[in-house]
Write a protein that holds these residues in place. Sequence first.
Motif, short mmCIF file in Angstrom:
data_model
loop_
_atom_site.label_atom_id
_atom_site.label_comp_id
_atom_site.label_asym_id
_atom_site.label_seq_id
_atom_site.Cartn_x
_atom_site.Cartn_y
_atom_site.Cartn_z
N SER A 1 0.82 -1.19 -0.18
CA SER A 1 0.10 0.02 -0.05
C SER A 1 0.79 1.21 -0.10
CB SER A 1 -0.84 -0.10 1.20
OG SER A 1 -1.98 0.86 1.13
N TYR B 1 0.72 5.53 -0.05
CA TYR B 1 0.02 6.59 0.03
C TYR B 1 0.72 8.14 -0.35
CZ TYR B 1 -2.02 3.23 3.50
OH TYR B 1 -2.34 2.25 4.26
N SER C 1 2.45 0.89 3.78
CA SER C 1 2.21 0.11 4.73
C SER C 1 2.07 -1.41 4.13
CB SER C 1 0.74 0.36 5.44
OG SER C 1 -0.13 0.51 4.70
N ALA D 1 -0.41 -3.69 4.32
CA ALA D 1 -1.70 -4.03 4.03
C ALA D 1 -2.66 -2.82 4.00
CB ALA D 1 -2.18 -5.19 4.63
N LEU D 2 -4.04 -3.38 3.72
CA LEU D 2 -5.00 -2.16 3.66
C LEU D 2 -5.57 -2.06 5.20
CD1 LEU D 2 -7.16 -3.26 0.53
CD2 LEU D 2 -5.93 -1.23 1.03
N VAL D 3 -5.25 -3.05 5.96
CA VAL D 3 -5.88 -2.68 7.29
C VAL D 3 -5.53 -1.42 7.91
CG1 VAL D 3 -6.38 -5.18 7.76
CG2 VAL D 3 -4.18 -4.18 8.44
N HIS D 4 -6.39 -0.86 8.56
CA HIS D 4 -6.04 0.78 8.94
C HIS D 4 -5.09 0.66 10.24
CE1 HIS D 4 -9.51 -0.33 11.89
NE2 HIS D 4 -9.25 0.76 12.22
N GLU E 1 0.66 0.74 10.80
CA GLU E 1 1.27 2.09 10.90
C GLU E 1 1.77 2.48 9.51
OE1 GLU E 1 4.56 0.67 13.54
OE2 GLU E 1 5.66 2.08 12.24
N GLN E 2 1.89 3.38 9.13
CA GLN E 2 2.35 4.29 7.86
C GLN E 2 3.74 4.48 7.91
OE1 GLN E 2 -0.24 6.68 5.68
NE2 GLN E 2 -2.22 5.52 6.38
N PHE E 3 4.73 4.17 7.00
CA PHE E 3 6.12 4.54 7.11
C PHE E 3 6.18 5.56 6.10
CE2 PHE E 3 7.66 1.65 10.11
CZ PHE E 3 6.76 0.60 10.04
N PHE E 4 6.79 6.75 6.41
CA PHE E 4 6.83 7.84 5.36
C PHE E 4 8.38 8.20 5.07
CE2 PHE E 4 2.98 10.49 5.75
CZ PHE E 4 2.35 9.61 6.71
N LEU F 1 -2.76 7.62 16.02
CA LEU F 1 -1.53 7.42 16.15
C LEU F 1 -0.75 8.93 16.53
CD1 LEU F 1 -2.54 6.21 13.19
CD2 LEU F 1 -0.58 5.08 13.12
N TYR G 1 2.97 10.71 15.58
CA TYR G 1 4.21 10.69 14.78
C TYR G 1 5.17 11.96 15.28
CZ TYR G 1 2.50 7.62 11.23
OH TYR G 1 2.17 6.30 10.63
N GLY H 1 10.85 13.04 7.04
CA GLY H 1 9.39 12.61 7.03
C GLY H 1 8.83 12.25 8.29
N PRO H 2 7.63 12.22 8.69
CA PRO H 2 6.94 11.85 9.75
C PRO H 2 7.67 10.15 10.26
CG PRO H 2 5.65 12.66 8.71
CD PRO H 2 6.52 12.69 7.91
N PHE I 1 6.79 7.18 13.03
CA PHE I 1 5.53 6.56 13.84
C PHE I 1 6.29 6.70 15.37
CE2 PHE I 1 2.35 4.29 15.42
CZ PHE I 1 3.04 3.17 15.99
N THR J 1 -7.49 7.36 12.08
CA THR J 1 -7.88 6.65 10.83
C THR J 1 -9.32 5.88 11.32
OG1 THR J 1 -7.29 5.38 9.16
CG2 THR J 1 -6.41 4.71 11.26
N HIS J 2 -9.98 5.31 10.32
CA HIS J 2 -10.92 4.35 10.62
C HIS J 2 -11.14 3.32 9.49
CE1 HIS J 2 -13.11 6.50 7.59
NE2 HIS J 2 -12.82 7.72 8.14
N ASN K 1 -8.18 3.73 5.33
CA ASN K 1 -7.18 3.95 6.13
C ASN K 1 -6.25 4.84 6.01
OD1 ASN K 1 -6.52 2.67 3.71
ND2 ASN K 1 -4.83 1.00 4.93
N LEU L 1 -4.87 8.58 6.70
CA LEU L 1 -4.60 9.31 8.18
C LEU L 1 -4.94 10.67 7.83
CD1 LEU L 1 -0.80 8.00 9.01
CD2 LEU L 1 -3.14 7.22 9.98
#
Lengths: 114, 112
Positions: free
Chosen positions: A31, A33, A94, A96-99, A102-105, B34, B36, B43-44, B46, B93-94, B98, B100
Amino acid sequence: DSGVTQTPKHLITATGQRVTLRCSPRSGDLSVYWYQQSLDQGLQFLIQYYNGEERAKGNILERFSAQQFPDLHSELNLSSLELGDSALYFCASSVALVHYNEQFFGPGTRLTVL
Amino acid sequence: DQQVKQNSPSLSVQEGRISILNCDYTNSMFDYFLWYKKYPAEGPTFLISISSIKDKNEDGRFTVFLNKSAKHLSLHIVPSQPGDSAVYFCAATHNAGNMLTFGGGTRLMVKP
């Protein structure tokens, strides 16, 4: 180092031009973003891709488009650039799709439109 | 319409003391939050997260508290260190999407 790479680091261009920003996600992440950070709008979600398919769109202008390629890298295309498009553009990935993943930037691409 | 707000743009704390960063949200659909941390030209990164089924999550010097009824969360850093000086973003998020949603950030300065 998050494992997410973005190129170029800096980009300076003129109004009306078109640019392409590139992102390589962490190994194994499907995924991707894109986020825009501008002075007046903060960090805003633009678009998400998962395994090559568009999954979600945020406040992305029609002049902007993105794609994710079979090798999972992604490109964000910005056209007919305006002064207000000057911002930091971040890519995140990230697994997968699950919310609750955590997302890595990545380190971001700073775009300056003159 | 800001769905996630960080009302304090900056916070200054003495080294060794507690830093408390606050965040409010309006969207009841948010169920995962979350924090950050962001240094200049990076970048941010986590830091810590919390699910809406919990009211507290701890990781070393960092603890996040969630008050669902007040739609409020806070990040506590104890003890604060000069290396903690950065901009901290709260995000939510929800499961309906997903991506942010970020707050505007709080710049934390920890003085030696």
